[in-house]
Design a protein around this motif. Structure first.
Motif, PDB file in Angstrom:
ATOM      1  N   ASN A 103     -40.206  69.521   4.533  1.00  0.00           N
ATOM      2  CA  ASN A 103     -40.712  71.014   4.741  1.00  0.00           C
ATOM      3  C   ASN A 103     -39.899  71.508   6.111  1.00  0.00           C
ATOM      4  O   ASN A 103     -39.562  72.703   5.934  1.00  0.00           O
ATOM      5  N   GLY A 145     -45.337  59.343  10.644  1.00  0.00           N
ATOM      6  CA  GLY A 145     -46.795  59.651   9.917  1.00  0.00           C
ATOM      7  C   GLY A 145     -47.677  58.683  10.526  1.00  0.00           C
ATOM      8  O   GLY A 145     -48.997  58.706  10.113  1.00  0.00           O
ATOM      9  N   ASN A 159     -46.899  63.495   1.303  1.00  0.00           N
ATOM     10  CA  ASN A 159     -46.659  64.751   2.180  1.00  0.00           C
ATOM     11  C   ASN A 159     -45.454  65.065   2.638  1.00  0.00           C
ATOM     12  O   ASN A 159     -45.233  65.714   3.640  1.00  0.00           O
ATOM     13  N   ASN A 160     -44.521  64.836   1.637  1.00  0.00           N
ATOM     14  CA  ASN A 160     -42.920  65.032   2.209  1.00  0.00           C
ATOM     15  C   ASN A 160     -42.321  64.325   3.061  1.00  0.00           C
ATOM     16  O   ASN A 160     -41.306  64.940   3.342  1.00  0.00           O
ATOM     17  N   ARG A 161     -42.833  63.388   3.561  1.00  0.00           N
ATOM     18  CA  ARG A 161     -42.235  62.435   4.417  1.00  0.00           C
ATOM     19  C   ARG A 161     -41.185  61.523   3.728  1.00  0.00           C
ATOM     20  O   ARG A 161     -41.529  60.842   2.864  1.00  0.00           O
ATOM     21  N   CYS A 178     -39.743  65.070   7.738  1.00  0.00           N
ATOM     22  CA  CYS A 178     -40.663  65.741   6.810  1.00  0.00           C
ATOM     23  C   CYS A 178     -39.672  67.006   6.339  1.00  0.00           C
ATOM     24  O   CYS A 178     -39.160  67.696   6.881  1.00  0.00           O
ATOM     25  N   SER A 183     -41.116  62.900  14.698  1.00  0.00           N
ATOM     26  CA  SER A 183     -41.662  62.846  13.565  1.00  0.00           C
ATOM     27  C   SER A 183     -42.032  61.355  12.969  1.00  0.00           C
ATOM     28  O   SER A 183     -41.266  60.530  13.219  1.00  0.00           O
TER      29      SER A 183
END
Ligand SMILES: Nc1ncnc2c1ncn2[C@@H]1O[C@H](COP(=O)(O)OP(=O)(O)OP(=O)(O)O)[C@@H](O)[C@H]1O
Length: 596
Positions: A46, A587, A94-96, A44, A585
């Protein structure tokens, strides 16, 4: 965080496909690759944007771009596509950021499992099922009867996950589920397969299924249509040498009505995606495992992500009650269909309430590190022991191993039968966090063998000697020797042979020269020990901190012990490890549970 040279090479390689890609894009690719080698499915952005990383050679601090700038540069690159697009990497809303292959595995698996969970329940007469389950679980005194409840879930749904610690009755329950399914009047016998990720786990499943079958209160005709053999997943799916594809896939599905997979926590995202692709939609899939154990070495923590429990939907609770007589509170009206597919077993029939191993395992799982250590030191339980390590305390471990393997070496010296020698070798094991390094399996094996060479007057030039135990590290389909199989070398009239026991209990001997890749195995990593059990284990932890020292590692190691578990470590290393909860990590969890 330190950047890995391998990730850099990968990014440089991909970077050649787009000479307009700037440094920020190359850096993102490097991070994704590195994350995948550490078991994550994606990154991610972020989590990394604006943070500092140590360069590959350790002599520079690199500040990663801030999020808005990074995203805009990544979106401009030809190397990164939108979900479903054709590019080496995929950026989700979602910025993944994913390697495309892993994005596909994640999406395929989540879609497959959700559609299986949402598919209508098979037609079953609830009153008949209730009578059958009452009969099959009459012996169970648990209140509420979670085993019977799990059986009701598995019979009423096409997909079922049963998670429980050691000895909570997963195998006993699944045998009864299969008996209930095969007992339905007027129905043709179902085609059932039993499988597990490793040969050892398949052999154990097969053994306990046979044991449990003998206890079933069902007619012989039902026993006759219950399976007796289990195979590895690779064999079931039809592994092809040197290929990541299997013979069975969506176009050539497995000819099955029910598939039971044990030790499912060891299955990584890619294998699980291929497995669910190869199973016909009409078939039932039953996954057994322990959600608290280590996840697979490869990317993904599928089993743990599946076991997010939020209660059964109110309608399903009613069905469960009608089918089993077990009354439990329901979740809310919006409970996802997948929740109705999960069953958790909690009462261990192996480790009673007085068992030190059982109590220790429960404390570790709850993250109660200080209490776990207090339990280890209070000396009330003879089945658990903690050996605080001192710097340079290696000799103690070697002496401990001599004691642990004494009966084994005596049998080797007396020329006992291979079956007996393999059984004795399986009674004791040293488990480690790492493979390499002084405190890794390789270092401990080296030190122990050094001492053996001297004490048993063995010839150092030869790696082989009677009693050398080895673990196979590569599959050999021709010899039918698989990654994780353990054999012991013994002298025979025809020279030294290495003996292995297969899942059916047959002993097979091989000349050492014919073996696939292998290594000595007095000590092995906790990861490799998954799916196996030993009477006694010694968990030898390193004396320096490492991110692999975490709660599932300690829990998995301890629960490999049937009778006694011993930990060699410093207090701080053990305490910190019990507190550390790994995060992978991906999704996947979101795709499974929050899908609109
Ligand atoms: N309800 C029960 N009452 C009494 N004994 C039980 C019950 N359920 C299971 N057992 C016994 O507990 C032992 C462990 O059961 P089982 O092998 O089914 O557990 P498991 O969860 O599959 O264990 P593992 O994961 O370690 O293989 C067996 O000897 C079994 O007969």
């Amino acid at each position: 965080m330190k950047l890995s040279p391998l990730g850099k090479q990968f990014a440089a390689y991909l970077g050649r496909l787009d000479d307009t890609a700037d440094d920020a894009v190359i850096r993102a690719m490097q991070l994704v690759y590195q994350a995948v080698t550490e078991g994550h499915v994606c990154i991610c952005l972020n989590d990394y944007a604006g943070s500092d990383a140590v360069s590959e050679n350790g002599d520079e601090i690199i500040t990663l771009p801030d999020l808005a700038d990074w995203l805009s540069r990544i979106r401009k690159s030809r190397l990164v596509g939108a979900p479903g697009g054709f590019a080496p990497l995929i950026l989700e809303a979602n910025n993944r950021l994913y390697l495309t292959r892993y994005w596909h595995y994640e999406k395929t698996l989540a879609d497959n499992l959700r559609s299986r969970a949402e598919s209508p329940s098979p037609e079953i007469d609830l009153a008949e099922l209730r009578a059958e389950l009452d009969r099959l679980f009459a012996h169970n005194t648990e209140v509420p009867d979670r085993q019977k409840l799990a059986a009701a879930v598995a019979t009423l749904r096409r997909f079922c996950v049963i998670s429980g610690g050691p000895g909570t009755g997963k195998t006993s329950t699944v045998v009864r589920i299969l008996a209930a399914l095969q007992s339905r009047p007027g129905e043709k016998p179902l085609r059932i397969a039993l499988s597990a990720p490793t040969g050892k786990a398949a052999a154990r499943l097969q053994e306990s299924i046979r044991e449990q079958k003998a206890k079933l209160p069902v007619p012989q005709a039902v026993l006759d249509v219950l399976p007796e053999t289990a195979s590895t997943l690779h064999r079931l799916l039809g592994a092809k040498p040197d290929s990541v594809y299997f013979r069975h896939n969506r176009k050539n599905p497995l000819p099955l009505d029910v598939l039971v997979v044990d030790e499912a926590s060891m299955i990584d995202l890619a294998l699980m995606a291929k497995l669910t692709d190869a199973l016909p939609k009409s078939a039932r899939l039953i996954l057994l495992g322990d959600k608290d154990q280590l996840a697979a070495v490869e990317p993904g923590a599928v089993f743990g992500d599946l076991c997010e429990v939020s209660g059964y939907s109110p309608a399903f609770c009613e069905q469960l009650y009608a089918a089993s007589g077990v009354n439990i509170p329901s979740g809310d009206l919006f409970t996802p269909a997948l929740s109705d597919c999960i069953a958790i077993l909690t009462q261990s029939h192996r480790f009673g309430s007085a068992s030190g191993v059982g109590q220790l395992a429960r404390m570790i799982n709850a993250g109660r590190a200080k209490e776990a250590i207090a339990l280890l030191v209070d000396g009330r339980h003879s089945d658990i022991h903690w050996e605080p390590t001192r710097p340079g305390g290696g000799a103690d471990l070697v002496r401990r191993m001599e004691i642990g393997y004494q009966a084994f070496f005596t049998a080797v010296d007396l020329g006992a039968e291979a079956r007996e020698i393999l059984r004795l070798f399986g009674r004791f094991r040293v488990l480690t966090a790492h493979r390499e390094g002084d405190s890794g399996a390789a270092g401990i094996n080296f030190r122990f063998e050094e001492q053996l060479y001297t004490r048993r007057r063995l010839r150092r030039e030869s790696r082989w000697y009677p009693g050398r135990p080895v673990i196979v590290t590569n599959n050999d389909y021709d010899l039918r020797l698989f990654n994780g199989d353990i054999g012991v070398a013994m002298a025979t009239a025809g020279g030294l042979r290495v003996f292995f026991q297969d899942a059916d209990g047959h002993i097979r001997g091989f000349s050492p020269a014919r073996l696939p890749e292998h290594e000595t195995v007095y000590a092995m990593t906790v990861h490799k020990s998954q799916g196996s059990e030993f009477d006694e284990i010694v968990l030898a932890l390193p004396d320096v901190e490492s991110p692999v020292l975490d709660r599932p590692l300690i829990y998995t190691a301890i629960t490999r012990a049937r009778h006694r578990a011993e930990i060699h470590s410093s207090r701080k290393i053990l305490e910190d490890a019990i507190k550390r909860v790994p995060e992978r990590s991906s999704g996947f969890r979101e795709r499974l549970w929050n899908h609109a």
